[in-house]
Design a protein around this motif. Sequence first.
Motif, mmCIF file in Angstrom:
data_model
loop_
_atom_site.group_PDB
_atom_site.id
_atom_site.type_symbol
_atom_site.label_atom_id
_atom_site.label_comp_id
_atom_site.label_asym_id
_atom_site.label_seq_id
_atom_site.Cartn_x
_atom_site.Cartn_y
_atom_site.Cartn_z
ATOM 1 N N LYS A 75 -7.688 -5.368 7.125
ATOM 2 C CA LYS A 75 -7.381 -6.261 5.791
ATOM 3 C C LYS A 75 -7.711 -5.422 4.448
ATOM 4 C CE LYS A 75 -8.873 -10.518 3.693
ATOM 5 N NZ LYS A 75 -9.563 -11.769 3.756
ATOM 6 N N LEU A 76 -6.665 -5.116 3.661
ATOM 7 C CA LEU A 76 -7.066 -4.488 2.285
ATOM 8 C C LEU A 76 -6.781 -5.481 1.289
ATOM 9 C CD1 LEU A 76 -5.065 -1.268 3.318
ATOM 10 C CD2 LEU A 76 -7.727 -1.631 3.298
ATOM 11 N N SER A 77 -7.899 -5.552 0.223
ATOM 12 C CA SER A 77 -7.730 -6.468 -0.961
ATOM 13 C C SER A 77 -7.885 -5.493 -1.858
ATOM 14 C CB SER A 77 -8.810 -7.432 -0.947
ATOM 15 O OG SER A 77 -8.725 -8.339 0.105
ATOM 16 N N ILE A 78 -7.007 -5.695 -2.843
ATOM 17 C CA ILE A 78 -7.088 -4.710 -4.158
ATOM 18 C C ILE A 78 -6.957 -5.570 -5.163
ATOM 19 C CG2 ILE A 78 -6.081 -2.898 -5.357
ATOM 20 C CD1 ILE A 78 -5.189 -2.809 -1.991
ATOM 21 N N VAL A 90 -3.533 -7.538 -4.918
ATOM 22 C CA VAL A 90 -2.682 -7.601 -3.537
ATOM 23 C C VAL A 90 -3.632 -7.973 -2.403
ATOM 24 C CG1 VAL A 90 -1.304 -5.816 -2.127
ATOM 25 C CG2 VAL A 90 -1.424 -5.819 -4.561
ATOM 26 N N GLU A 91 -3.258 -8.587 -1.465
ATOM 27 C CA GLU A 91 -3.802 -8.698 -0.172
ATOM 28 C C GLU A 91 -2.970 -8.469 1.213
ATOM 29 O OE1 GLU A 91 -6.214 -12.110 0.419
ATOM 30 O OE2 GLU A 91 -7.542 -11.963 -1.386
ATOM 31 N N LEU A 92 -3.371 -7.573 1.839
ATOM 32 C CA LEU A 92 -2.660 -7.399 3.203
ATOM 33 C C LEU A 92 -3.406 -7.264 4.161
ATOM 34 C CD1 LEU A 92 -0.002 -6.029 4.336
ATOM 35 C CD2 LEU A 92 -0.829 -3.822 3.788
ATOM 36 N N VAL A 93 -2.874 -7.985 5.428
ATOM 37 C CA VAL A 93 -3.455 -7.759 6.565
ATOM 38 C C VAL A 93 -2.462 -7.289 7.582
ATOM 39 C CG1 VAL A 93 -4.637 -9.217 8.538
ATOM 40 C CG2 VAL A 93 -5.129 -10.074 6.240
ATOM 41 N N TYR A 94 -2.637 -5.978 7.788
ATOM 42 C CA TYR A 94 -1.731 -5.363 8.668
ATOM 43 C C TYR A 94 -2.204 -5.055 10.111
ATOM 44 C CZ TYR A 94 1.659 -1.710 9.843
ATOM 45 O OH TYR A 94 2.920 -1.147 10.240
ATOM 46 N N GLY A 95 -1.456 -5.456 11.302
ATOM 47 C CA GLY A 95 -1.927 -5.530 12.522
ATOM 48 C C GLY A 95 -1.227 -4.588 13.374
ATOM 49 N N GLY A 96 -2.087 -4.212 14.380
ATOM 50 C CA GLY A 96 -1.501 -3.407 15.487
ATOM 51 C C GLY A 96 -2.024 -4.122 16.871
ATOM 52 N N LEU A 120 -3.126 2.812 11.402
ATOM 53 C CA LEU A 120 -2.633 1.947 11.022
ATOM 54 C C LEU A 120 -2.407 1.931 9.317
ATOM 55 C CD1 LEU A 120 -4.080 -1.484 12.588
ATOM 56 C CD2 LEU A 120 -1.640 -0.336 12.826
ATOM 57 N N PHE A 121 -3.538 3.004 8.869
ATOM 58 C CA PHE A 121 -3.656 2.742 7.207
ATOM 59 C C PHE A 121 -2.194 3.457 6.619
ATOM 60 C CE2 PHE A 121 -4.881 5.349 3.463
ATOM 61 C CZ PHE A 121 -4.995 4.383 2.943
ATOM 62 N N PRO A 122 -1.547 4.423 6.994
ATOM 63 C CA PRO A 122 -0.654 4.804 6.039
ATOM 64 C C PRO A 122 0.571 4.138 5.832
ATOM 65 C CG PRO A 122 -1.197 6.625 7.962
ATOM 66 C CD PRO A 122 -1.889 5.308 8.213
ATOM 67 N N LEU A 143 -3.172 3.924 -2.617
ATOM 68 C CA LEU A 143 -4.643 4.045 -1.982
ATOM 69 C C LEU A 143 -5.139 5.309 -1.764
ATOM 70 C CD1 LEU A 143 -4.803 0.733 0.412
ATOM 71 C CD2 LEU A 143 -6.451 1.318 -1.640
ATOM 72 N N ASP A 144 -6.275 5.802 -2.016
ATOM 73 C CA ASP A 144 -6.688 7.019 -1.470
ATOM 74 C C ASP A 144 -7.074 6.788 -0.147
ATOM 75 O OD1 ASP A 144 -6.624 8.002 -4.027
ATOM 76 O OD2 ASP A 144 -8.723 7.537 -4.498
ATOM 77 N N PRO A 145 -7.187 7.867 0.601
ATOM 78 C CA PRO A 145 -7.381 7.711 1.997
ATOM 79 C C PRO A 145 -8.902 7.168 2.250
ATOM 80 C CG PRO A 145 -6.544 10.151 1.507
ATOM 81 C CD PRO A 145 -6.774 9.213 0.191
#
Length: 168
Positions: A75-78, A90-96, A120-122, A143-145
């Motif tokens: 989960k990334l929140s910016i 921006v809010e993203l929940v990216y799953g695997g 998952l990050f890239p 986003l930075d690494p």
Amino acid sequence: MTDAAPAPTAPTGAEVNAQVAAPGFRILAQYVRDLSFENPRAPESLRVEAKPAIDLGVEMNAQGRPDGLFEVDLKLSIKATTDQNAVFAVELVYGGLFALQGVQEHDIEPLLLTECPRYLFPYAREIISRATADGGFYPPFMLDPIDFASIYAQRKQQIGGTAGSGQA
């Protein structure tokens, strides 16, 4: 008589089993679980001259499934703001979906919360970049690494410190 290298031999059953049992994981699926983009002051927000302040939140979650697979969510929140005015959010929940093989039980949690998010990050980064570009921002937000191992270690330390301070 010539010196010839020994002929290659076929791997033994033990060598094949050792290769198969090597610890690792496979990514079976990747998906967007939730995506939200807000540009509340458009089109004025597109003319921002000052560099916005960025508030970044990162969460990693993992859970096992009855079929032996593991779901990992990143989960990334910016939130970008200038002078207390929102620029974008921006809010993203990216799953695997991951299959583990040969991983010791004590190594499962660190693997799921450091290595899996790193893979998952890239893809999550690209989705956020596209969302900000589609929102009219140029250049798009990149986003930075992220050092997931460091975040995991800090979280474990906080949990350990909290648990330790409660035992008095």
